[in-house]
Motif scaffolding. Structure first.
Motif, short mmCIF file in Angstrom:
data_model
loop_
_atom_site.label_atom_id
_atom_site.label_comp_id
_atom_site.label_asym_id
_atom_site.label_seq_id
_atom_site.Cartn_x
_atom_site.Cartn_y
_atom_site.Cartn_z
N MET A 34 0.85 -1.19 0.00
CA MET A 34 0.00 0.00 0.00
C MET A 34 0.88 1.24 0.00
O MET A 34 1.96 1.26 0.60
CB MET A 34 -0.90 0.02 1.24
CG MET A 34 -1.91 -1.10 1.30
SD MET A 34 -3.17 -1.01 0.01
CE MET A 34 -4.00 0.53 0.44
N GLY A 35 0.40 2.26 -0.66
CA GLY A 35 1.17 3.50 -0.72
C GLY A 35 0.33 4.71 -0.39
O GLY A 35 -0.88 4.72 -0.60
N ALA A 49 5.18 7.47 0.57
CA ALA A 49 5.56 6.36 1.43
C ALA A 49 4.83 5.10 0.98
O ALA A 49 3.71 5.19 0.48
CB ALA A 49 5.22 6.66 2.89
N ASP A 50 5.46 3.95 1.14
CA ASP A 50 4.77 2.70 0.85
C ASP A 50 5.18 1.65 1.85
O ASP A 50 6.23 1.75 2.51
CB ASP A 50 5.03 2.23 -0.59
CG ASP A 50 6.48 1.89 -0.86
OD1 ASP A 50 7.21 2.76 -1.36
OD2 ASP A 50 6.87 0.74 -0.56
N ILE A 51 4.35 0.63 1.95
CA ILE A 51 4.59 -0.46 2.90
C ILE A 51 4.19 -1.77 2.23
O ILE A 51 3.10 -1.87 1.66
CB ILE A 51 3.81 -0.23 4.22
CG1 ILE A 51 4.15 -1.31 5.25
CG2 ILE A 51 2.32 -0.09 3.99
CD1 ILE A 51 3.68 -0.97 6.67
N THR A 52 5.08 -2.74 2.28
CA THR A 52 4.79 -4.02 1.65
C THR A 52 3.83 -4.84 2.51
O THR A 52 3.53 -4.48 3.66
CB THR A 52 6.08 -4.82 1.45
OG1 THR A 52 6.59 -5.21 2.74
CG2 THR A 52 7.14 -4.01 0.69
N SER A 53 3.38 -5.95 1.98
CA SER A 53 2.50 -6.83 2.75
C SER A 53 3.22 -7.37 3.98
O SER A 53 2.57 -7.69 4.99
CB SER A 53 2.00 -7.97 1.87
OG SER A 53 3.10 -8.70 1.33
N TYR A 79 -2.06 3.61 7.67
CA TYR A 79 -1.95 4.92 8.32
C TYR A 79 -0.73 5.68 7.82
O TYR A 79 0.24 5.08 7.34
CB TYR A 79 -1.82 4.74 9.84
CG TYR A 79 -2.93 3.95 10.46
CD1 TYR A 79 -2.78 2.59 10.74
CD2 TYR A 79 -4.14 4.55 10.79
CE1 TYR A 79 -3.80 1.85 11.31
CE2 TYR A 79 -5.17 3.82 11.38
CZ TYR A 79 -4.99 2.47 11.63
OH TYR A 79 -6.01 1.75 12.20
N LEU A 80 -0.80 6.99 7.95
CA LEU A 80 0.38 7.82 7.70
C LEU A 80 0.47 8.84 8.83
O LEU A 80 -0.35 9.75 8.92
CB LEU A 80 0.28 8.54 6.35
CG LEU A 80 1.53 9.31 5.94
CD1 LEU A 80 2.69 8.33 5.66
CD2 LEU A 80 1.27 10.18 4.72
N GLN A 97 -3.52 0.73 -3.52
CA GLN A 97 -2.82 -0.54 -3.59
C GLN A 97 -1.69 -0.40 -4.59
O GLN A 97 -1.78 0.36 -5.57
CB GLN A 97 -3.77 -1.63 -4.10
CG GLN A 97 -4.93 -1.92 -3.19
CD GLN A 97 -5.88 -2.88 -3.86
OE1 GLN A 97 -6.65 -2.49 -4.72
NE2 GLN A 97 -5.81 -4.12 -3.47
N MET A 98 -0.64 -1.17 -4.36
CA MET A 98 0.50 -1.10 -5.25
C MET A 98 0.90 -2.50 -5.71
O MET A 98 0.77 -3.49 -4.98
CB MET A 98 1.69 -0.45 -4.55
CG MET A 98 1.46 0.99 -4.13
SD MET A 98 2.90 1.71 -3.34
CE MET A 98 4.03 1.80 -4.73
N SER A 99 1.37 -2.56 -6.94
CA SER A 99 1.92 -3.78 -7.49
C SER A 99 3.06 -3.41 -8.42
O SER A 99 2.89 -2.51 -9.26
CB SER A 99 0.85 -4.57 -8.25
OG SER A 99 1.39 -5.76 -8.77
#
Length: 117
Positions: A34-35, A49-53, A79-80, A97-99
């Motif tokens: 997610m970003g 900012a992004d965070i992986t699963s 959250y940010l 969502q990011m891929s």
């Protein structure tokens, strides 16, 4: 398709803090990175900012050390936390969502953050 709802924006003085939330529908939330992105009128949307699963995080240089991204898979929420806010952080903030390093979901309405004295 996953729906994303951002909240938590507002008006804050320079040096202040805000915590943004992004609630996602759907049971596959935990499978995606997610970003958080932001956009200023007339400019392109940028990833901040992004965070992986798995919980690995990455930050744009302009926010590193001031912003913290986190996720709660049980609540389908990302959250940010934004500290030491600057006027140049003023923007509409979105999550997605990011891929493969790209946003792949439908954009929500975003939440406005205004940093001003």
């Amino acid at each position: 398709q996953v729906q994303l709802v951002e909240s938590g924006g507002g008006l804050v003085q320079p040096g202040g803090s805000l915590r943004l939330s992004c609630a996602a529908s759907g049971s596959i939330f935990m499978l995606y990175a997610m970003g958080w992105y932001r956009q200023v009128a007339g400019k392109e949307r940028e990833l901040v900012a992004d965070i992986t699963s798995a919980g690995t995080t990455h930050y744009a240089g302009s926010v590193k050390g001031r912003f913290t991204i986190s996720r709660d898979n049980a609540k389908n929420t990302v959250y940010l936390q934004m500290n030491s806010l600057k006027p140049e952080d003023t923007a509409v903030y979105y999550c997605n969502q990011m891929s493969l390093g790209r946003a792949v979901g439908a954009w929500g309405q975003g939440t406005q953050v205004t940093v001003s004295s």
